[in-house]
Design a protein around this motif. Structure first.
Motif, PDB file in Angstrom:
ATOM      1  N   UNK A 184     -18.071  49.963  30.514  1.00  0.00           N
ATOM      2  CA  UNK A 184     -17.977  51.329  30.022  1.00  0.00           C
ATOM      3  C   UNK A 184     -19.186  51.599  29.130  1.00  0.00           C
ATOM      4  N   UNK A 185     -19.921  52.647  29.424  1.00  0.00           N
ATOM      5  CA  UNK A 185     -21.100  52.985  28.634  1.00  0.00           C
ATOM      6  C   UNK A 185     -20.637  53.854  27.467  1.00  0.00           C
ATOM      7  N   UNK A 186     -20.594  53.249  26.300  1.00  0.00           N
ATOM      8  CA  UNK A 186     -19.849  53.796  25.164  1.00  0.00           C
ATOM      9  C   UNK A 186     -20.341  55.150  24.673  1.00  0.00           C
ATOM     10  N   UNK A 187     -21.647  55.381  24.680  1.00  0.00           N
ATOM     11  CA  UNK A 187     -22.165  56.647  24.152  1.00  0.00           C
ATOM     12  C   UNK A 187     -22.558  57.626  25.258  1.00  0.00           C
ATOM     13  N   UNK A 188     -22.172  57.307  26.495  1.00  0.00           N
ATOM     14  CA  UNK A 188     -22.323  58.250  27.607  1.00  0.00           C
ATOM     15  C   UNK A 188     -20.942  58.687  28.070  1.00  0.00           C
ATOM     16  N   UNK A 189     -19.986  58.569  27.162  1.00  0.00           N
ATOM     17  CA  UNK A 189     -18.616  59.037  27.363  1.00  0.00           C
ATOM     18  C   UNK A 189     -18.200  59.783  26.100  1.00  0.00           C
TER      19      UNK A 189
END
Length: 227
Positions: A184-189
């Motif tokens: 999960x790409x944390x700062x693209x969510x």
């Protein structure tokens, strides 16, 4: 004879090592979940109704744009996984609770209308796969996503999009159960607020995969992470 045997053993070990390395690395894809006007456009219904942390939302949009640029420049599979429903929401008929009740009430993601269109800066281009048939929180529900991934020998999925604690999390869990390596790409969510976002990152993700920042993925020389 002994030397010949040792040479054969050496080369067999070397071949097995290369094969194991290839299996570990696998093929990767970046999966964009609901990068549509409902979330990303200032006039989107969900953007106006649900997003409480506008700064987090803006940051996620910029980072999704970075991911798209990174994928296209490095020939990495980019998959667009949206939601869209037929007029009257027959796919969700008789929903008494949850998203099956909420989506028809809110009137979100109507097919061929503004809300369900992909956001202008991250619209699919020729050659990029657009998931069809999806009718649930997980990107796999009712869709052709799984068969596409398997036929293209994808093992590693990098997830971005909306909302972190609903459809992104649902897809993360589902992908893990189906045997994919999930990131999960944390700062693209973005979730609706920072409390929800941090809860998913700190308490949920490690059960079903890993999380990393956009910079960790697109930073100099890191294209090997997703190839």
């Amino acid at each position: 004879m002994k030397q010949l045997f040792l040479n054969v053993v050496f080369f067999m070990t070397l071949i097995m090592s290369y094969q194991a390395e290839g299996q570990t690395q696998g093929k990767s894809a970046i999966l964009l979940i609901e990068t549509q006007n409902e979330w990303m456009h200032p006039d989107g219904k969900l953007r106006k109704l649900l997003i409480q942390d506008e700064e987090m939302m803006q940051k996620s949009i910029k980072n999704i744009e970075k991911l798209v640029d990174f994928a296209r420049k490095n020939d990495i599979l980019l998959i667009h996984c949206g939601l869209r429903f037929e007029k009257g929401y027959p796919e969700l008929a008789n929903g008494k609770s949850g998203l099956r009740e909420a989506i028809p009430k809110a009137g979100t993601f109507p097919i061929n209308e503004f809300g369900s269109r992909f956001y202008e800066t991250v619209q699919p281009i020729d050659g990029e796969f657009v998931v069809t048939g999806r009718v649930g929180a997980s990107g796999f529900t009712g869709s052709n996503l799984d068969v596409y991934l398997r036929n293209n020998k994808v093992e590693n999925l990098y997830l971005a999009g909306y909302a972190t604690h609903v459809c992104v999390e649902s897809t993360l869990r589902d992908a893990h159960e189906k045997g994919y390596n999930t990131f999960l790409i944390s700062d693209a969510t973005s979730a609706f607020n920072s409390t929800q976002q941090e809860y998913v990152l700190n308490e949920i993700v490690h059960h079903f995969g890993e999380h990393l920042s956009t910079e960790a993925l697109v930073g100099g020389g890191n294209e090997s992470l997703v190839k």
